[in-house]
Design a protein around this motif. Structure first.
Motif, PDB file in Angstrom:
ATOM      1  N   THR A 348       0.819  -1.211   0.000  1.00  0.00           N
ATOM      2  CA  THR A 348       0.000   0.000   0.000  1.00  0.00           C
ATOM      3  C   THR A 348       0.855   1.263   0.000  1.00  0.00           C
ATOM      4  N   GLN A 349       1.792   1.350   0.965  1.00  0.00           N
ATOM      5  CA  GLN A 349       2.584   2.586   1.099  1.00  0.00           C
ATOM      6  C   GLN A 349       3.330   2.924  -0.171  1.00  0.00           C
ATOM      7  N   ARG A 351       2.811   1.592  -3.437  1.00  0.00           N
ATOM      8  CA  ARG A 351       1.936   1.747  -4.610  1.00  0.00           C
ATOM      9  C   ARG A 351       1.259   3.116  -4.597  1.00  0.00           C
ATOM     10  N   GLU A 352       0.609   3.444  -3.483  1.00  0.00           N
ATOM     11  CA  GLU A 352      -0.128   4.704  -3.415  1.00  0.00           C
ATOM     12  C   GLU A 352       0.818   5.850  -3.058  1.00  0.00           C
ATOM     13  N   TRP A 356       1.465   9.461  -4.860  1.00  0.00           N
ATOM     14  CA  TRP A 356       1.186  10.742  -4.199  1.00  0.00           C
ATOM     15  C   TRP A 356       2.418  11.636  -4.108  1.00  0.00           C
ATOM     16  N   LYS A 359       2.604  13.199  -7.400  1.00  0.00           N
ATOM     17  CA  LYS A 359       1.522  14.155  -7.596  1.00  0.00           C
ATOM     18  C   LYS A 359       1.793  15.465  -6.840  1.00  0.00           C
ATOM     19  N   LEU A 376       3.465  17.505   4.480  1.00  0.00           N
ATOM     20  CA  LEU A 376       2.820  16.301   3.943  1.00  0.00           C
ATOM     21  C   LEU A 376       3.866  15.392   3.314  1.00  0.00           C
ATOM     22  N   ASP A 379       5.998  13.741   5.975  1.00  0.00           N
ATOM     23  CA  ASP A 379       5.248  12.716   6.684  1.00  0.00           C
ATOM     24  C   ASP A 379       5.099  11.469   5.818  1.00  0.00           C
ATOM     25  N   ASN A 383       6.670   7.670   6.595  1.00  0.00           N
ATOM     26  CA  ASN A 383       5.840   6.470   6.691  1.00  0.00           C
ATOM     27  C   ASN A 383       6.087   5.465   5.577  1.00  0.00           C
TER      28      ASN A 383
ATOM     29  N   ARG B  85       0.847   5.254  13.616  1.00  0.00           N
ATOM     30  CA  ARG B  85       0.922   6.341  12.630  1.00  0.00           C
ATOM     31  C   ARG B  85       1.032   5.751  11.226  1.00  0.00           C
ATOM     32  N   PHE B  89      -1.559   6.077   8.124  1.00  0.00           N
ATOM     33  CA  PHE B  89      -1.099   6.555   6.814  1.00  0.00           C
ATOM     34  C   PHE B  89      -1.532   5.596   5.712  1.00  0.00           C
ATOM     35  N   ALA B  90      -1.304   4.307   5.938  1.00  0.00           N
ATOM     36  CA  ALA B  90      -1.688   3.319   4.919  1.00  0.00           C
ATOM     37  C   ALA B  90      -3.195   3.368   4.687  1.00  0.00           C
ATOM     38  N   LEU B  93      -4.138   6.364   2.602  1.00  0.00           N
ATOM     39  CA  LEU B  93      -3.878   6.164   1.178  1.00  0.00           C
ATOM     40  C   LEU B  93      -4.949   5.263   0.567  1.00  0.00           C
ATOM     41  N   GLN B  94      -5.411   4.295   1.346  1.00  0.00           N
ATOM     42  CA  GLN B  94      -6.440   3.384   0.825  1.00  0.00           C
ATOM     43  C   GLN B  94      -7.772   4.099   0.612  1.00  0.00           C
ATOM     44  N   ARG B 126      -6.422  14.611   3.937  1.00  0.00           N
ATOM     45  CA  ARG B 126      -5.102  14.979   3.391  1.00  0.00           C
ATOM     46  C   ARG B 126      -4.918  14.538   1.942  1.00  0.00           C
ATOM     47  N   PHE B 127      -5.499  13.423   1.620  1.00  0.00           N
ATOM     48  CA  PHE B 127      -5.330  12.909   0.259  1.00  0.00           C
ATOM     49  C   PHE B 127      -6.678  12.884  -0.434  1.00  0.00           C
ATOM     50  N   MET B 128      -6.913  13.921  -1.179  1.00  0.00           N
ATOM     51  CA  MET B 128      -8.172  14.065  -1.891  1.00  0.00           C
ATOM     52  C   MET B 128      -7.905  13.757  -3.337  1.00  0.00           C
ATOM     53  N   GLU B 129      -8.661  12.897  -3.885  1.00  0.00           N
ATOM     54  CA  GLU B 129      -8.412  12.541  -5.269  1.00  0.00           C
ATOM     55  C   GLU B 129      -9.748  12.375  -5.955  1.00  0.00           C
TER      56      GLU B 129
END
Ligand SMILES: Cc1cc2nc3c(=O)[nH]c(=O)nc-3n(C[C@H](O)[C@H](O)[C@H](O)COP(=O)(O)O)c2cc1C
Ligand code: SF4
Ligand code: SF4
Ligand code: SF4
Ligand code: FES
Lengths: 428, 353
Positions: A348-349, A351-352, A356, A359, A376, A379, A383, B85, B89-90, B93-94, B126-129
């Motif tokens: 997840t970390q 791939r996404e 980001w 972006k 951001l 951070d 992570n 944390r 975060f994960a 993102l999901q 924080r993550f708007m898509e």
């Protein structure tokens, strides 16, 4: 003191084309009979351990120690795989080694196979290295023709076959377990560890994966001894290293030097300094995954320990030099685009997160950054490190973190001015 | 079997060698958040939610609890501020490109991502898509594939290839372009999919779901564990019921015969239960017309006719054809009946066809 080249000595010979006859005339294929006649496999592992040779693929892991991890009596066959996927941006030394001096690698591969007890070895070659793969195929045919490969090599009773396998174009297939999956014909995506390849690698059998340059050192170590090799460069980073120098230097190219060389000597003495009278702004010392260094680090020696102490890493030896026309936000955008494109997509970390990072850096570079974007980014980087199946995620985060550490003001200007101050003037 | 002694969040656990950290934690009542893990499937460690901190000797690392095995003397911390944390975060993102209506719980479907996002207080702040809109694949008669809700946990691909052995679903594309799909992006109907729904049963989010949605306000009031009536395998299943109505059949992963697997009929073919066409009482045809009868009447008639035929034409004028809907024991009894009572060896079974 003038340094006597080892791996790239051939480059000073006029009209050298790397055929087997030329290689032999230059003293090639002398280490192989010596290894087969004078040493037991276990002796060779000891010699390589004593030489201090560390992997040149990126992690700098002690080569002999890695060999020693393979089980002594395995009911399964053991494999040696040469990692020739060389895709780390800024790195172009393996390509040169296979195209110009393929037999040095092949001789190293044969000796290493003998040392770990491998009867079938593979060279995993980056797909884009079309001519490199052809050179290797030709060189392997020559080696078979002279009895250096095949059955009962030089009457020793040792058999070895070597195959060249061409990749299909993915950075992640350079990560050793992604490479093994790809070699098995599967999707190139890293495996969870443990087990490590030395225990369960190719076809779930004990496997050693070594970089091209790492293996190319082996004949010299066997021929001239571990102590000779250990005496080159700093004690913990022994032996010659190929530095691929690119970017804003007068003479970009591959430089073979001991790792005691400083960044300053490498950039200014060997690569001819920064062109057009410009100033050095930043240098990435070990491929695009390595954190950036600045002028203040110019006297850091290029060994694994010193670079780590300076906050970066030796990595793949790709040295990318940037002068003061370079926009570090743009560099971040480009580097993050690469990792975004190359993430295999499992974690997840990564791939996404890589998407980001790209972006957010893109929007900062293009004047659409937000005040909170820098925190951001930090951070996200924090992570993304240390929590994924392979270290591509770390490799994507570490450089960005370092750009922010050394050039935060530049990022802030982009956000404040809503534009790139280098726009139209920059190098990219 | 050798045992390992480990400390998990200060609790001591003694577990067999080869136990994963996740299992060991479960054994002492500590739950670690997971998304890609499913007890029915081998771990692949891709969601990275279950990352924990481990220390053995000089070794200090963060590992995936669903995959990493315990080692003797290991100290595990499952919820340090840093780990929490990282989980937040994960999850952020999901949820970034997850449909809002799904996160708001408007769909009526269960969703493990929604539950975790709520537990961790994670939003799209924080993550708007732009929520990517994938077209639905509704070509299958039984399941809908809605990649908009997919979190790429790969439970479906493992279920399809490793549980069902059908190898239909796999990941296409790389990085953030990865998506679940049959080969060549074919619609599910054009593949060798057997409509078993194993993918659906393992999907944590409803990205692969029953084609017939549960629409609020119809909610299951109870889940009743039962046995599939279709064949004699004895697959356990869970009937999700509301009053007398079966709303849905779901997998029961504790079923000893099937461990959650069901075939298309068992999982999706329950509508006969309240069909008006269904026969619930015996009938006897009199003068060309069907008339309802009692069981005693019907069985007496059958017994009388069988005896008449045997007496007039001999036992081999009779044959017995039995059914795969009956259990092995029932099939044994019917052949016993044929041989010992009727006196014929004319026995056959539909499963031989
Ligand atoms: C994302 C990623 C890409 C990598 N690419 C390469 C590569 O192209 N060539 C290489 O030799 N090693 C590469 N590596 C390092 C290998 O995983 C491995 O450590 C190396 O091949 C081991 O050989 P060595 O011990 O001789 O260095 C990569 C690692 C990662 C995480
Ligand atoms: S860290 Fe990235 S590249 Fe490595 S396995 Fe995970 S998703 Fe793939
Ligand atoms: S319904 Fe069964 S066969 Fe079809 S895709 Fe899902 S798991 Fe595979
Ligand atoms: S469809 Fe469901 S089970 Fe499959 S990867 Fe997506 S979320 Fe996971
Ligand atoms: S549950 Fe362990 S990584 Fe997903």
């Amino acid at each position: 003191m003038a340094y006597e080249k080892i791996l790239t000595r051939y480059r000073d010979l006029p009209n050298y084309t790397g055929t087997i006859d030329e290689y032999i005339t230059q003293g090639g294929y002398q280490a192989l009979p010596k290894a087969l006649r004078e040493f037991q496999p276990a002796d060779l592992i000891e010699i390589v351990k004593r030489s201090g040779l560390r992997g040149r693929g990126g992690a700098g892991f002690p080569c002999g120690v890695k060999w020693g991890f393979t089980p002594k009596d395995s009911p399964k066959p053991k494999y040696l795989v040469c990692n020739c996927d060389e895709s780390e941006p800024g790195t172009f030394k393996d390509r040169m080694l296979i195209e110009e001096e393929p037999h040095q690698l092949i001789e190293g591969l044969i000796i290493s196979s003998y040392a770990i007890g491998c009867r079938l070895a593979f060279i995993y070659c980056r797909g884009e290295f079309v001519s490199g793969a052809q050179v290797l195929e030709r060189a392997l045919r020559e080696a078979y023709g002279r009895g250096y490969l095949g059955t009962n090599i030089l009457g020793s009773g040792f058999d070895l076959d070597v195959h060249v396998h061409r990749g299909a174009g993915a950075y992640i297939c350079g990560e050793e377990t992604g490479l093994l999956e790809s070699l098995e014909g599967k999707r190139g995506q890293p495996r969870m560890k443990p087990p490590f390849p030395a225990i369960s690698g190719l076809y779930r059998s004990p496997t050693v994966v070594n970089n091209v340059e790492t293996l190319s050192n082996i004949p010299h170590i066997v021929l001239r001894g571990a102590e000779w090799y250990a005496g080159i460069g700093p004690p913990k980073s022994a032996g010659p290293r190929l530095f691929s120098v690119s970017g804003h230097v007068e003479r970009p190219g591959n430089y073979e030097l001991p790792m005691s060389i400083t960044l300053r000597e490498l950039i200014f003495d060997h690569a001819g300094g920064i062109p057009n009278g410009r100033r050095l702004k930043a240098v990435i010392p070990g491929g695009s995954s390595a954190p950036v260094l600045t002028e203040q680090h110019l006297d850091v020696p290029m060994d694994f320990e010193s670079l780590a102490a300076a906050g970066s890493m030796g990595g793949s030896g790709g040295v990318i030099v940037m002068d003061d026309t370079v926009c570090m936000v743009r560099v971040g955008e480009i580097v993050s685009r690469f990792y975004h494109h190359e993430s295999c997509g499992q974690c997840t970390q990564c791939r996404e997160g890589t998407a980001w990072l790209h972006k957010v850096l893109r929007r900062i570079e293009h004047g659409q950054g937000r005040k909170e974007d820098l925190d951001l980014l930090l951070d996200m980087c924090d992570n993304m490190k240390g929590k994924t199946i392979c270290v591509l995620s770390d490799a994507a985060a570490m450089p960005i973190e370092s750009y922010l550490k050394h050039f935060r003001e530049e990022f802030e200007i982009h956000i404040r001015e809503r534009a790139c101050p280098f726009e139209g003037k920059g190098a990219f | 079997m050798a045992e390992c002694s480990v400390f998990i969040d200060g609790k001591a656990a003694l577990v067999p060698t080869g136990t994963t950290i996740l299992q060991a934690a479960g054994a002492v009542g500590i739950s670690i958040p997971t998304l890609c893990h499913h007890p029915n499937l081998p771990p692949i460690g891709v969601c990275r939610l279950c990352i924990v901190d481990v220390e053995v000797g000089d070794f200090h690392k963060q590992v995936a609890a669903c995959h990493a095995e315990v080692q003797d003397g290991m100290t595990v911390r499952t919820a340090t501020p840093e780990l929490e944390r990282a989980r937040r975060f994960a999850l952020e993102l999901q949820v970034a490109d997850h449909p809002s209506e799904c996160l708001d719980g408007e769909t009526g479907e269960p969703c493990e991502l929604r539950d975790l996002a709520r537990r961790y207080g994670v939003t799209k702040r924080r993550f708007m898509e732009d929520e990517t809109r994938y077209p639905l694949d509704e070509s299958s008669p039984v399941v809908t594939i809605d990649l908009n809700r997919c979190i790429l946990c790969r439970r479906c691909t493992r279920a399809c290839s490793l549980v069902q052995g059908q190898d239909i679903l796999w990941i296409m594309g790389r990085g953030d372009e990865s998506r679940v799909s049959p080969a060549l992006s074919l619609p599910l109907r054009d593949t060798a999919c057997v409509s078993c729904g194993q993918c659906l049963a393992h999907c944590p989010t409803g990205a692969i779901r029953d084609k017939r949605p549960l629409r609020p306000p119809v909610r299951p009031e109870a889940v009743v564990t039962s046995v599939c009536p279709y064949c004699g395998c004895g697959c356990q299943l869970d009937l999700n019921v509301s009053g007398e109505q079966i709303l849905r059949v779901t997998s029961n992963f504790d079923g000893p015969a099937n461990r959650g697997s069901l075939c298309a009929k068992g999982r999706f073919g329950y509508h006969f239960v309240d069909s008006p066409d269904r026969l619930t009482r015996p009938r006897i045809r009199r003068d060309g017309r069907w008339e309802e009868a009692s069981w005693d009447e019907a069985l007496d008639l059958v017994a009388t006719r069988l005896r008449e035929i045997r007496d007039r034409h001999g036992p081999d004028a009779l044959a017995v054809l039995s059914s795969a809907k009956a259990t092995n024991e029932e099939n044994y009894l019917i052949q016993k009946f044929a041989r010992a009572v009727l006196g014929t060896n004319n026995v056959d079974h539909c499963a031989r066809l």
